[in-house]
Write an enzyme that holds these catalytic residues in place. Structure first.
Site, PDB file in Angstrom:
ATOM      1  N   HIS A 172       2.251 -16.045  12.972  1.00  0.00           N
ATOM      2  CA  HIS A 172       3.303 -16.500  13.884  1.00  0.00           C
ATOM      3  C   HIS A 172       4.162 -17.558  13.208  1.00  0.00           C
ATOM      4  O   HIS A 172       3.843 -18.749  13.236  1.00  0.00           O
ATOM      5  CB  HIS A 172       2.679 -17.063  15.167  1.00  0.00           C
ATOM      6  CG  HIS A 172       3.671 -17.364  16.251  1.00  0.00           C
ATOM      7  ND1 HIS A 172       3.704 -16.680  17.449  1.00  0.00           N
ATOM      8  CD2 HIS A 172       4.688 -18.259  16.325  1.00  0.00           C
ATOM      9  CE1 HIS A 172       4.681 -17.151  18.205  1.00  0.00           C
ATOM     10  NE2 HIS A 172       5.300 -18.120  17.534  1.00  0.00           N
ATOM     11  N   HIS A 220       8.530 -18.167  12.637  1.00  0.00           N
ATOM     12  CA  HIS A 220       9.922 -17.737  12.712  1.00  0.00           C
ATOM     13  C   HIS A 220      10.600 -18.061  11.384  1.00  0.00           C
ATOM     14  O   HIS A 220      10.549 -19.205  10.922  1.00  0.00           O
ATOM     15  CB  HIS A 220      10.636 -18.462  13.849  1.00  0.00           C
ATOM     16  CG  HIS A 220      10.019 -18.218  15.188  1.00  0.00           C
ATOM     17  ND1 HIS A 220      10.511 -17.280  16.078  1.00  0.00           N
ATOM     18  CD2 HIS A 220       8.938 -18.778  15.794  1.00  0.00           C
ATOM     19  CE1 HIS A 220       9.769 -17.283  17.171  1.00  0.00           C
ATOM     20  NE2 HIS A 220       8.809 -18.184  17.024  1.00  0.00           N
ATOM     21  N   GLU A 251       3.512 -20.766  26.813  1.00  0.00           N
ATOM     22  CA  GLU A 251       3.831 -21.937  25.993  1.00  0.00           C
ATOM     23  C   GLU A 251       4.513 -22.964  26.883  1.00  0.00           C
ATOM     24  O   GLU A 251       3.893 -23.914  27.355  1.00  0.00           O
ATOM     25  CB  GLU A 251       4.724 -21.530  24.820  1.00  0.00           C
ATOM     26  CG  GLU A 251       5.124 -22.686  23.913  1.00  0.00           C
ATOM     27  CD  GLU A 251       6.177 -22.295  22.888  1.00  0.00           C
ATOM     28  OE1 GLU A 251       6.365 -23.069  21.943  1.00  0.00           O
ATOM     29  OE2 GLU A 251       6.829 -21.236  23.042  1.00  0.00           O
ATOM     30  N   ASP A 292       4.334 -21.711  13.462  1.00  0.00           N
ATOM     31  CA  ASP A 292       5.475 -21.523  14.366  1.00  0.00           C
ATOM     32  C   ASP A 292       6.826 -21.800  13.698  1.00  0.00           C
ATOM     33  O   ASP A 292       7.473 -20.884  13.197  1.00  0.00           O
ATOM     34  CB  ASP A 292       5.293 -22.375  15.619  1.00  0.00           C
ATOM     35  CG  ASP A 292       6.115 -21.904  16.795  1.00  0.00           C
ATOM     36  OD1 ASP A 292       6.704 -20.808  16.718  1.00  0.00           O
ATOM     37  OD2 ASP A 292       6.157 -22.618  17.810  1.00  0.00           O
TER      38      ASP A 292
END
Length: 322
Positions: A11, A13, A192, A270
């Protein structure tokens, strides 16, 4: 601490992994004033909404196929340098269209970066195409259609990210049906910013193999049991959760509680520089803040490989490297 352990990240981005030093160099290249979103090598934001704005500002200094190849290779080489053997990068072809580069050129740049990094260090990587929730269902469907029709062998999954408070999961379900029918792995951001209901809706309406974050499931004991029974894998990003105030501190973060309840959990970063973290730090936190042993951390890494969206031959080769 954990420097001797092999690492896997499910995970992250891509634009969210942009190192501030590289972003500054890119900004100078395009004569972009960074004062509004970066100062002293630190990205500036105060809450989730501002984070999204800052994220977009940073993304604006990556404009060409070559820029994206450089960004991708730079991050993967950073990962390889800390013992990472596999990475899944969350990417947005829609972003490529929005900046005028085009989805195909954007994806080719990213793919070139993956190939270059693999040639240098041996790191494996795949791409998770994402639709951004805050742009509405039609754009998310378009992203799914792009992923489903693409012949890029590095595209292996589909995701939905962005502002979790916008729209209902049901509004976006068609996009996931399109991706699933094309044989893509399914994951979705949920639990989240929003509570356990967000995770429950995702499980019910999307039926994902994995959930990005999912940590607010801890608010519903029945839901936690359901996740454990289903074998749904959570892509947990503790540093991100603390930075965004999802939980006030690491002692209150439910990573260990979820794992002890039988939920399959993994560790990721993340948007690392935005949250003052890195995959290296996340692994160290697993040891120091959560008290996991090396064997327990290795088990989470094994779970990540087992849950990765990739071919079985590559999966077996990665498992053999643990």
């Amino acid at each position: 601490m954990t420097s001797h352990l092999k690492k896997v990240e499910l995970h992250c981005h891509l634009e969210g992994a942009a190192p501030p030093a590289l972003t500054l160099a890119q900004a100078r290249k395009y004569n972009v004033d960074t004062n509004a979103f970066m100062r002293d090598g630190v990205y500036l934001w105060k809450d989730f909404a501002e984070f999204l704005v800052c994220y977009d500002k940073v993304s604006e200094v990556y404009r060409t196929e070559e820029d994206y190849a450089l960004l991708t290779e730079t991050y993967l080489e950073e990962l390889a340098g800390i013992g990472t053997i596999y990475s899944e990068l969350i990417v947005s072809p829609d972003h490529g269209d929005r900046i005028g580069l085009g989805a195909d050129a954007y994806m080719e740049g990213v793919s070139a970066g993956i190939r270059a990094a693999k040639e240098k260090s041996g790191i494996e990587a795949r791409l998770i195409v994402t639709g951004e929730r805050h742009f509405g269902p039609e754009r998310v469907v378009k992203a799914a259609e792009y992923a489903a029709k693409s012949d890029n062998p590095l595209i292996s999954g589909f995701n939905m990210a962005g502002e979790e408070r916008m729209g209902r999961v049901a509004d976006y379900a068609r996009a996931f049906d399109i991706a699933r029918e094309a044989g893509l792995g399914i994951t979705i951001h949920a639990g989240e910013v929003c509570g356990a209901f967000s995770v429950a809706d995702a499980v019910e309406l999307v039926r994902p193999a994995r959930i990005g974050h999912g940590v607010r499931a801890i608010e519903d004991a029945d839901l936690v049991k359901r996740l454990a029974d289903l074998g749904t894998v959570l892509e947990v990003c503790p540093g991100s959760n603390i930075a965004l105030n999802v939980f006030p501190d690491f002692p209150s973060h439910p990573l260990r509680k979820l794992r002890d309840a039988g939920v399959r959990v993994t560790i990721s970063s993340d948007d690392p520089p935005f949250f003052h973290t890195s995959l290296k730090r996340e692994y160290e936190l697993a040891s120091t803040a959560f008290g996991f042993s090396d064997d327990e951390i290795n088990a989470m890494t094994r779970t990540a490989i087992e849950a990765a969206f990739l071919d079985e031959a590559t999966r077996a080769a990665l498992l053999a490297r643990l």
